[in-house]
Design a protein around this motif. Sequence first.
Motif, mmCIF file in Angstrom:
data_model
loop_
_atom_site.group_PDB
_atom_site.id
_atom_site.type_symbol
_atom_site.label_atom_id
_atom_site.label_comp_id
_atom_site.label_asym_id
_atom_site.label_seq_id
_atom_site.Cartn_x
_atom_site.Cartn_y
_atom_site.Cartn_z
ATOM 1 N N UNK A 139 10.463 35.705 0.452
ATOM 2 C CA UNK A 139 11.071 34.648 -0.379
ATOM 3 C C UNK A 139 11.675 35.245 -1.598
ATOM 4 N N UNK A 140 12.830 34.605 -1.809
ATOM 5 C CA UNK A 140 13.685 35.253 -2.951
ATOM 6 C C UNK A 140 14.416 33.920 -3.576
ATOM 7 N N UNK A 141 14.889 34.312 -4.831
ATOM 8 C CA UNK A 141 15.784 33.319 -5.388
ATOM 9 C C UNK A 141 17.019 33.996 -6.024
ATOM 10 N N UNK A 142 18.061 33.147 -6.035
ATOM 11 C CA UNK A 142 19.230 33.666 -6.584
ATOM 12 C C UNK A 142 19.637 32.736 -7.776
ATOM 13 N N UNK A 143 20.337 33.508 -8.762
ATOM 14 C CA UNK A 143 20.896 32.629 -9.863
ATOM 15 C C UNK A 143 22.213 33.036 -10.520
ATOM 16 N N UNK A 144 22.722 34.194 -9.786
ATOM 17 C CA UNK A 144 24.246 34.519 -10.288
ATOM 18 C C UNK A 144 25.121 34.239 -9.234
ATOM 19 N N UNK A 145 26.476 34.066 -9.627
ATOM 20 C CA UNK A 145 27.457 33.721 -8.545
ATOM 21 C C UNK A 145 27.755 35.215 -8.077
ATOM 22 N N UNK A 146 27.118 35.199 -7.024
ATOM 23 C CA UNK A 146 27.457 36.474 -6.377
ATOM 24 C C UNK A 146 27.229 36.436 -4.802
ATOM 25 N N UNK A 147 27.622 37.310 -3.984
ATOM 26 C CA UNK A 147 27.094 37.280 -2.471
ATOM 27 C C UNK A 147 26.103 38.398 -2.154
ATOM 28 N N UNK A 148 24.991 37.739 -1.913
ATOM 29 C CA UNK A 148 24.011 38.687 -1.417
ATOM 30 C C UNK A 148 23.738 38.947 0.048
ATOM 31 N N UNK A 149 23.660 40.121 0.359
ATOM 32 C CA UNK A 149 23.548 40.597 1.748
ATOM 33 C C UNK A 149 22.569 41.662 1.754
ATOM 34 N N UNK A 150 21.060 41.091 1.950
ATOM 35 C CA UNK A 150 20.028 41.940 2.149
ATOM 36 C C UNK A 150 19.955 42.680 3.467
ATOM 37 N N UNK A 151 19.306 43.594 3.578
ATOM 38 C CA UNK A 151 19.290 44.351 4.773
ATOM 39 C C UNK A 151 17.914 44.072 5.424
ATOM 40 N N UNK A 152 17.634 43.511 6.368
ATOM 41 C CA UNK A 152 16.395 43.301 7.097
ATOM 42 C C UNK A 152 16.170 43.488 8.516
ATOM 43 N N UNK A 153 15.303 43.659 8.934
ATOM 44 C CA UNK A 153 15.008 44.138 10.533
ATOM 45 C C UNK A 153 13.590 43.781 10.667
ATOM 46 N N UNK A 154 13.366 42.641 11.789
ATOM 47 C CA UNK A 154 11.988 42.279 11.920
ATOM 48 C C UNK A 154 11.439 41.341 11.025
ATOM 49 N N UNK A 155 12.202 41.029 10.165
ATOM 50 C CA UNK A 155 11.591 39.816 9.467
ATOM 51 C C UNK A 155 12.296 38.555 9.851
ATOM 52 N N UNK A 156 11.312 37.559 10.075
ATOM 53 C CA UNK A 156 11.779 36.608 10.976
ATOM 54 C C UNK A 156 12.077 35.203 10.038
ATOM 55 N N UNK A 157 11.520 35.217 9.009
ATOM 56 C CA UNK A 157 11.768 33.971 8.041
ATOM 57 C C UNK A 157 12.042 34.261 6.650
ATOM 58 N N UNK A 158 13.290 33.527 6.212
ATOM 59 C CA UNK A 158 13.808 33.683 4.694
ATOM 60 C C UNK A 158 13.607 32.759 4.119
ATOM 61 N N UNK A 159 12.979 32.611 3.052
ATOM 62 C CA UNK A 159 12.726 31.412 2.080
ATOM 63 C C UNK A 159 13.569 31.602 0.826
ATOM 64 N N UNK A 160 14.675 30.966 0.636
ATOM 65 C CA UNK A 160 15.583 31.382 -0.399
ATOM 66 C C UNK A 160 15.726 29.759 -1.362
ATOM 67 N N UNK A 161 15.891 30.400 -2.444
ATOM 68 C CA UNK A 161 16.212 29.176 -3.618
ATOM 69 C C UNK A 161 17.447 29.234 -4.414
ATOM 70 N N UNK A 162 18.067 28.351 -4.653
ATOM 71 C CA UNK A 162 19.210 28.491 -5.777
ATOM 72 C C UNK A 162 18.293 28.064 -7.003
ATOM 73 N N UNK A 163 18.323 29.203 -7.944
ATOM 74 C CA UNK A 163 17.875 29.015 -8.909
ATOM 75 C C UNK A 163 18.612 28.759 -10.553
ATOM 76 N N UNK A 164 20.038 28.590 -10.171
ATOM 77 C CA UNK A 164 20.798 28.240 -11.313
ATOM 78 C C UNK A 164 22.292 27.946 -10.902
ATOM 79 N N UNK A 165 22.957 27.027 -11.797
ATOM 80 C CA UNK A 165 24.277 26.582 -11.252
ATOM 81 C C UNK A 165 25.391 27.486 -11.036
ATOM 82 N N UNK A 166 25.292 28.418 -10.079
ATOM 83 C CA UNK A 166 26.378 29.473 -10.140
ATOM 84 C C UNK A 166 26.901 29.823 -8.896
#
Length: 181
Positions: A38-65
């Motif tokens: 579970x993660x939240x993003x608030x900056x105007x950026x591209x996020x490219x996390x590295x995961x292997x074997x993580x099946x579910x991503x819970x993502x929230x937009x936390x700011x107007x960017x």
Amino acid sequence: LFDASAFGGNVVLSLAGNDIFDSTVEILGGALTTDSVTAAYSAAATYAPKTTGVEILNITNAATNSPILSLASTSGVTKINVTNSQADTLAVTGIGSQTVDIIAAASVTSITQLVLANATGTTDSINIELSAAPTAGAKIKLDDIETINIKVDATSGYDLSAIAMTAAGKTTSLVLTGAGA
């Protein structure tokens, strides 16, 4: 590096703070098929996390960017749960066979943009689930996808006017199923 690859249980990670789940983070999931981050993003950026074997991503937009989540460096993701709690765009790019569940859209100007890893074929498709009712008028934006499968679990007020087919001679099919369809 968070390495749970030898762990036999269910990995459930919640990253404290915004903008942490990026290319500097590598997570290896465990043996079960229900590991989640579970993660939240608030900056105007591209996020490219590295995961292997993580099946579910819970993502929230936390700011107007207008943050962008890129799935390019993920492996094994089967579902992305998206909450766009802002009057702005939250984009998820690099989608393959994963299901995207749009949990919430909090504003009439919320836009959830979903982009396939490759939308150049003649039979491109995407699976979307709408598990909760949004603020009426929130939009889903999709381009150049031939088949859009949407499972509507709740009465939905999404605006689908941002779905477009820009390729000449191609059409889009919208398939609605579920209790709220």
